[in-house]
Enzyme design. Structure first.
Site, mmCIF file in Angstrom:
data_model
loop_
_atom_site.group_PDB
_atom_site.id
_atom_site.type_symbol
_atom_site.label_atom_id
_atom_site.label_comp_id
_atom_site.label_asym_id
_atom_site.label_seq_id
_atom_site.Cartn_x
_atom_site.Cartn_y
_atom_site.Cartn_z
ATOM 1 N N LYS A 165 -41.872 -61.055 9.431
ATOM 2 C CA LYS A 165 -42.921 -60.041 9.359
ATOM 3 C C LYS A 165 -42.428 -58.746 9.994
ATOM 4 O O LYS A 165 -42.071 -58.733 11.182
ATOM 5 C CB LYS A 165 -44.178 -60.525 10.080
ATOM 6 C CG LYS A 165 -44.674 -61.894 9.604
ATOM 7 C CD LYS A 165 -44.920 -61.935 8.104
ATOM 8 C CE LYS A 165 -45.185 -63.354 7.636
ATOM 9 N NZ LYS A 165 -45.292 -63.447 6.172
ATOM 10 N N ASP A 193 -41.406 -59.368 5.082
ATOM 11 C CA ASP A 193 -42.793 -59.225 4.649
ATOM 12 C C ASP A 193 -43.464 -58.125 5.452
ATOM 13 O O ASP A 193 -43.651 -58.244 6.662
ATOM 14 C CB ASP A 193 -43.514 -60.564 4.855
ATOM 15 C CG ASP A 193 -44.892 -60.573 4.228
ATOM 16 O OD1 ASP A 193 -45.342 -59.515 3.741
ATOM 17 O OD2 ASP A 193 -45.518 -61.649 4.215
ATOM 18 N N GLU A 218 -41.563 -57.749 0.907
ATOM 19 C CA GLU A 218 -42.841 -58.166 0.326
ATOM 20 C C GLU A 218 -43.945 -57.210 0.732
ATOM 21 O O GLU A 218 -44.054 -56.847 1.909
ATOM 22 C CB GLU A 218 -43.197 -59.588 0.780
ATOM 23 C CG GLU A 218 -44.469 -60.116 0.101
ATOM 24 C CD GLU A 218 -44.594 -61.615 0.218
ATOM 25 O OE1 GLU A 218 -44.141 -62.330 -0.700
ATOM 26 O OE2 GLU A 218 -45.121 -62.091 1.246
ATOM 27 N N ASP A 241 -47.707 -59.645 -2.955
ATOM 28 C CA ASP A 241 -48.429 -60.781 -2.403
ATOM 29 C C ASP A 241 -49.921 -60.421 -2.291
ATOM 30 O O ASP A 241 -50.707 -60.754 -3.178
ATOM 31 C CB ASP A 241 -47.781 -61.091 -1.032
ATOM 32 C CG ASP A 241 -48.437 -62.201 -0.268
ATOM 33 O OD1 ASP A 241 -49.442 -62.728 -0.730
ATOM 34 O OD2 ASP A 241 -47.936 -62.546 0.813
ATOM 35 N N LYS A 265 -50.655 -66.861 -3.562
ATOM 36 C CA LYS A 265 -51.397 -67.627 -2.550
ATOM 37 C C LYS A 265 -52.629 -68.220 -3.212
ATOM 38 O O LYS A 265 -53.499 -67.513 -3.707
ATOM 39 C CB LYS A 265 -51.779 -66.733 -1.372
ATOM 40 C CG LYS A 265 -50.602 -66.433 -0.437
ATOM 41 C CD LYS A 265 -51.087 -66.193 0.977
ATOM 42 C CE LYS A 265 -49.927 -66.032 1.947
ATOM 43 N NZ LYS A 265 -49.240 -64.724 1.799
HETATM 44 MG MG MG Z 1 -46.768 -62.078 2.453
#
Ligand code: MG
Length: 368
Positions: A165, A193, A218, A241, A265
């Site tokens: 992240k 991400d 991402e 995403d 997701k």
């Molecule tokens: Mg993500």
């Protein structure tokens, strides 16, 4: 076969370590999980789960799942859970939008349909690969040193895929990307991400400064409009995403070339039925995929594995599983578990794992 009763449970899943979204935003320590049991009067029972990644990540709300199910229940009781399109349309009529509230119902119906057919969900969906799927770690937004430590902790558990992240201070982001890349091992998959954490100019600055590394980012910016605005101005492949919610989003991303990878997701997109269409749009346009439930117990991990198994091996980068991040196991070690950093699809019919009901406490809703 008819749905005769829907029972809803709420359970708190504590995280082993506090979690910060990209940019150090929005710390949280517990996930609000909703477990759904669907009974049919035939002896077959299906289970579903909806566990948002906190309520600050995307528009998904734990209590909203429960409220949504209460609203939709009268419209689906009496329907055949094996006829998934009829269930889907009934839910969409009863409650437009609110996809995250629909996904646990969809999952429980697929579980029943698989058990009725004697097939795993993946096989019932058309055929599941038994090639183990690498699990992507989730490395919260940290300093360079903390990032190293967390990745190493996951490596000890066998992980070969990592979702790091970033998306805060851009100089620190550049430093962390460079540091992780300097330590990346052969065969490791690393996704950076951003979780929507950059403005357009911040995205261009980091992506340009790391262009020599050819890494994948991402969700670099908030919206598809932002991603479209910077498309073509950088070389790195991009995964979308949070901005991949509806089938229309998937069609736009594919048509306009906004991403090379989908991060699907299941809770966010409304479950397996809707996600399967996104998978097909991706495959038709040369787009690879990561698959995740969003969060939750081993039931959610199992759901993600079933969809991932229906993606050709070469096009499925990794799944994300939450099981190693939470301290409560509602299924006593059963179901697909991390084995050397991978999840393995078995021949078990349906979802392949049900919870221990005595761990769940009293239901918070019973319909039918
Ligand atoms: Mg993500």
């Amino acid at each position: 076969m008819k749905i005769t009763r829907i029972t809803v449970y709420q359970i708190a899943l504590p995280l082993e370590h506090p979690y910060w979204l990209s940019g150090g935003r929005l710390k949280f320590e517990v996930l609000d999980a909703t477990l759904v049991k669907i009974e049919t009067g035939t002896g077959l029972t299906g289970w579903g789960e909806g566990t948002p990644w906190g309520h600050t990540y995307v528009p998904a709300h734990g209590p909203g799942i429960r409220a949504g199910i209460e609203t939709m229940a009268p419209f689906i009781i009496g329907l055949d859970p094996r006829r998934g399109l009829e269930i889907e349309r009934a839910m969409d009529l009863a409650l437009p939008g609110h996809l995250y509230a629909k996904s646990p119902i969809d999952m429980a119906c697929w579980d029943i349909a698989g058990q009725a057919a004697g097939l795993s969900i993946a096989d019932l969906m058309g055929g599941g690969s038994r090639t183990p799927r690498p699990i992507a770690s989730s490395v919260g937004a940290k300093t360079v040193e903390e990032t190293r430590a967390v990745i190493e902790r996951y490596r000890q558990r066998g992980y070969v895929a990592h979702s790091v992240k970033i998306g805060g201070d851009i100089e620190r982001d550049i430093a962390r990307v460079r540091d992780v890349e300097s330590l990346r091992r052969d065969g490791e998959i690393v996704l950076y991400d951003v979780n929507r954490g950059w403005t357009r100019q911040q995205a261009l600055r980091v992506m340009s400064a790391t262009e020599d590394l050819n890494v994948m980012f991402e969700q670099p910016c908030e919206s598809l409009d932002d991603i479209a605005a910077i498309a073509g101005k950088y070389a790195a492949p991009v995964s979308v995403d949070e901005s991949l919610v509806t089938l229309q989003d998937a069609a736009r991303i594919a048509r306009d070339g906004l991403a090379e990878v989908f991060g699907i997701k299941l809770n966010r997109v409304g479950g397996l039925t809707k996600a399967a269409r996104m998978r097909d749009i991706a495959l038709a346009h040369g787009i690879d995929m990561f698959v995740m439930a969003t969060g939750g117990s081993v039931l959610a991990d199992a759901e993600a594995l079933h969809l991932a198994a229906t993606i050709p091996d070469a096009n499925c980068h990794a799944v994300w599983a939450c099981q190693d991040m939470i301290t409560l196991d509602i299924a006593g070690g059963r179901g697909p578990r991390n084995i050397d950093g991978h999840l393995h699809l078995t021949e078990a019919p349906g979802l392949g794992v049900h919870p221990d009901e005595d761990v769940l406490g009293d239901p918070v809703g019973v319909y039918g």
